[in-house]
Scaffold this motif. Structure first.
Motif, PDB file in Angstrom:
ATOM      1  N   GLY A   4      33.566 -25.144 -35.696  1.00 12.00           N
ATOM      2  CA  GLY A   4      33.657 -23.694 -35.671  1.00 12.00           C
ATOM      3  C   GLY A   4      34.796 -23.165 -34.825  1.00 12.00           C
ATOM      4  N   SER A   5      34.703 -21.896 -34.512  1.00 14.11           N
ATOM      5  CA  SER A   5      35.695 -21.222 -33.683  1.00 14.11           C
ATOM      6  C   SER A   5      35.637 -21.750 -32.248  1.00 14.11           C
ATOM      7  N   SER A   6      36.673 -21.465 -31.481  1.00 19.15           N
ATOM      8  CA  SER A   6      36.755 -21.993 -30.113  1.00 19.15           C
ATOM      9  C   SER A   6      35.598 -21.520 -29.243  1.00 19.15           C
ATOM     10  N   ASP A   7      35.077 -20.298 -29.485  1.00 17.44           N
ATOM     11  CA  ASP A   7      33.979 -19.819 -28.628  1.00 17.44           C
ATOM     12  C   ASP A   7      32.617 -20.400 -29.023  1.00 17.44           C
ATOM     13  N   GLU A   8      32.592 -21.264 -30.045  1.00 18.20           N
ATOM     14  CA  GLU A   8      31.364 -21.975 -30.419  1.00 18.20           C
ATOM     15  C   GLU A   8      31.299 -23.354 -29.766  1.00 18.20           C
ATOM     16  N   LYS A   9      32.277 -23.677 -28.957  1.00 16.58           N
ATOM     17  CA  LYS A   9      32.384 -24.993 -28.343  1.00 16.58           C
ATOM     18  C   LYS A   9      32.302 -24.863 -26.831  1.00 16.58           C
ATOM     19  N   PRO A  10      31.925 -25.906 -26.128  1.00 17.15           N
ATOM     20  CA  PRO A  10      31.593 -27.225 -26.658  1.00 17.15           C
ATOM     21  C   PRO A  10      30.175 -27.270 -27.214  1.00 17.15           C
ATOM     22  N   VAL A  11      29.958 -28.171 -28.163  1.00 18.95           N
ATOM     23  CA  VAL A  11      28.608 -28.431 -28.641  1.00 18.95           C
ATOM     24  C   VAL A  11      27.831 -28.967 -27.445  1.00 18.95           C
ATOM     25  N   HIS A  12      26.664 -28.442 -27.215  1.00 19.83           N
ATOM     26  CA  HIS A  12      25.870 -28.843 -26.054  1.00 19.83           C
ATOM     27  C   HIS A  12      24.391 -28.735 -26.385  1.00 19.83           C
ATOM     28  N   ARG A  13      23.578 -29.455 -25.652  1.00 21.65           N
ATOM     29  CA  ARG A  13      22.128 -29.449 -25.861  1.00 21.65           C
ATOM     30  C   ARG A  13      21.532 -28.281 -25.087  1.00 21.65           C
ATOM     31  N   VAL A  14      20.621 -27.566 -25.763  1.00 21.99           N
ATOM     32  CA  VAL A  14      19.921 -26.439 -25.152  1.00 21.99           C
ATOM     33  C   VAL A  14      18.430 -26.704 -25.221  1.00 21.99           C
ATOM     34  N   ARG A  15      17.761 -26.510 -24.117  1.00 23.19           N
ATOM     35  CA  ARG A  15      16.312 -26.662 -24.065  1.00 23.19           C
ATOM     36  C   ARG A  15      15.700 -25.289 -23.827  1.00 23.19           C
ATOM     37  N   LEU A  16      14.764 -24.906 -24.694  1.00 19.68           N
ATOM     38  CA  LEU A  16      14.011 -23.667 -24.512  1.00 19.68           C
ATOM     39  C   LEU A  16      12.624 -24.056 -24.005  1.00 19.68           C
ATOM     40  N   SER A  17      12.295 -23.619 -22.802  1.00 24.89           N
ATOM     41  CA  SER A  17      11.049 -24.070 -22.169  1.00 24.89           C
ATOM     42  C   SER A  17       9.923 -23.046 -22.246  1.00 24.89           C
ATOM     43  N   ASP A 145      22.485 -11.458 -24.482  1.00 23.23           N
ATOM     44  CA  ASP A 145      23.556 -12.026 -23.669  1.00 23.23           C
ATOM     45  C   ASP A 145      24.875 -11.261 -23.706  1.00 23.23           C
ATOM     46  N   TRP A 146      25.561 -11.317 -22.553  1.00 24.55           N
ATOM     47  CA  TRP A 146      26.986 -10.983 -22.524  1.00 24.55           C
ATOM     48  C   TRP A 146      27.715 -12.141 -23.187  1.00 24.55           C
ATOM     49  N   HIS A 147      28.802 -11.856 -23.879  1.00 21.78           N
ATOM     50  CA  HIS A 147      29.592 -12.914 -24.495  1.00 21.78           C
ATOM     51  C   HIS A 147      30.378 -13.632 -23.400  1.00 21.78           C
ATOM     52  N   GLY A 148      30.358 -14.962 -23.442  1.00 22.24           N
ATOM     53  CA  GLY A 148      31.103 -15.772 -22.484  1.00 22.24           C
ATOM     54  C   GLY A 148      31.201 -17.193 -22.975  1.00 22.24           C
ATOM     55  N   ASP A 149      31.862 -18.019 -22.187  1.00 20.26           N
ATOM     56  CA  ASP A 149      32.018 -19.426 -22.555  1.00 20.26           C
ATOM     57  C   ASP A 149      30.688 -20.151 -22.471  1.00 20.26           C
ATOM     58  N   TYR A 150      30.507 -21.118 -23.356  1.00 24.03           N
ATOM     59  CA  TYR A 150      29.341 -21.986 -23.307  1.00 24.03           C
ATOM     60  C   TYR A 150      29.502 -23.004 -22.177  1.00 24.03           C
ATOM     61  N   PRO A 151      28.384 -23.483 -21.620  1.00 26.20           N
ATOM     62  CA  PRO A 151      28.461 -24.567 -20.639  1.00 26.20           C
ATOM     63  C   PRO A 151      28.796 -25.883 -21.353  1.00 26.20           C
ATOM     64  N   SER A 152      29.240 -26.860 -20.600  1.00 28.57           N
ATOM     65  CA  SER A 152      29.612 -28.131 -21.214  1.00 28.57           C
ATOM     66  C   SER A 152      28.477 -29.143 -21.204  1.00 28.57           C
ATOM     67  N   GLY A 153      27.438 -28.916 -20.428  1.00 28.09           N
ATOM     68  CA  GLY A 153      26.338 -29.867 -20.363  1.00 28.09           C
ATOM     69  C   GLY A 153      25.046 -29.269 -20.866  1.00 28.09           C
ATOM     70  N   THR A 154      23.972 -30.031 -20.720  1.00 29.58           N
ATOM     71  CA  THR A 154      22.643 -29.587 -21.126  1.00 29.58           C
ATOM     72  C   THR A 154      22.208 -28.399 -20.275  1.00 29.58           C
ATOM     73  N   VAL A 155      21.627 -27.394 -20.916  1.00 29.82           N
ATOM     74  CA  VAL A 155      21.130 -26.213 -20.201  1.00 29.82           C
ATOM     75  C   VAL A 155      19.706 -25.915 -20.647  1.00 29.82           C
ATOM     76  N   THR A 156      18.953 -25.276 -19.760  1.00 26.56           N
ATOM     77  CA  THR A 156      17.589 -24.856 -20.067  1.00 26.56           C
ATOM     78  C   THR A 156      17.520 -23.335 -19.997  1.00 26.56           C
ATOM     79  N   ASP A 157      16.997 -22.727 -21.027  1.00 32.07           N
ATOM     80  CA  ASP A 157      16.801 -21.274 -21.111  1.00 32.07           C
ATOM     81  C   ASP A 157      18.052 -20.480 -20.733  1.00 32.07           C
TER      82      ASP A 157
END
Length: 192
Positions: A4-17, A145-157
């Motif tokens: 995808g576009s640059s703001d869709e990267k990096p692909v990262h794992r998201v955990r919803l708890s 959310d405010w639009h911003g860069d995605y994190p590069s690692g796994t994130v929760t919520d």
């Protein structure tokens, strides 16, 4: 999306708890009119999705809906209506799928190839695998959310950037090309 576009990267794992609910349909003009006393939409119809609504209008709708449902005794203690986070929205849109769409886009979405240049009544295309309609197309949907860069690692919520100038919108619309209706596509708009 890796493609995808640059703001869709990096692909990262998201955990919803935490558990959450998403509306089966986009908010209709009839629902909005009943609660807010006005209908700002360009394309009129009680079962059509409300549009021309700012982020603040959407947040105000959620607050008023919370109050009305709580007063009617239909909202469990501690629960509120709110905009989904971007992560919650994408999870609901994907409905367990990993591709660009939750299925055949033409069967799931009103977009520029089949919309006739207008919105359509909610729920007239197929639901995704979790029973949610119009996650692709019809109208762009505000996220918390405010639009911003995605994190590069796994994130929760995740809840997005701490501040910014644009809020996240997802899903594409009746006037969008197929690319903008992808599950991973990130739109952005000034909150007003």
């Amino acid at each position: 999306s890796a493609n995808g576009s640059s703001d869709e990267k990096p692909v990262h794992r998201v955990r919803l708890s935490r558990d959450f609910w998403l509306g089966v349909y986009e908010v209709t003009q009839g629902e909005y009119q009943k609660l807010m006393g006005k209908n700002p939409s360009k394309f009129n119809g009680a079962r059509f999705p409300v549009e021309q609504v700012s982020w603040a209008d959407a947040v105000d709708f959620c607050s008023r809906l919370t109050e009305a449902e709580r007063n009617a005794g239909r909202l469990p203690a501690g629960s509120v209506y709110r905009l989904p986070t971007e992560a919650e929205w994408e999870y609901g849109c994907r409905a367990g799928t990993a591709g660009d769409y939750a299925g055949d886009l033409g069967a799931f979405a009103w977009y520029n190839d089949n919309s006739g240049g207008k919105t359509h009544a909610v729920g007239t295309k197929r639901a995704n695998g979790w029973g949610l309609y119009d996650m692709h197309g019809n109208v762009w949907e505000w996220c918390h959310d405010w639009h911003g860069d995605y994190p590069s690692g796994t994130v929760t919520d995740p809840t997005g950037a701490a501040r910014g100038s644009d809020r996240v919108i997802r899903g594409g619309s009746w006037g969008s090309n197929a690319w903008d209706c992808r599950s991973a596509d990130r739109g952005r708009s000034e909150p007003d």
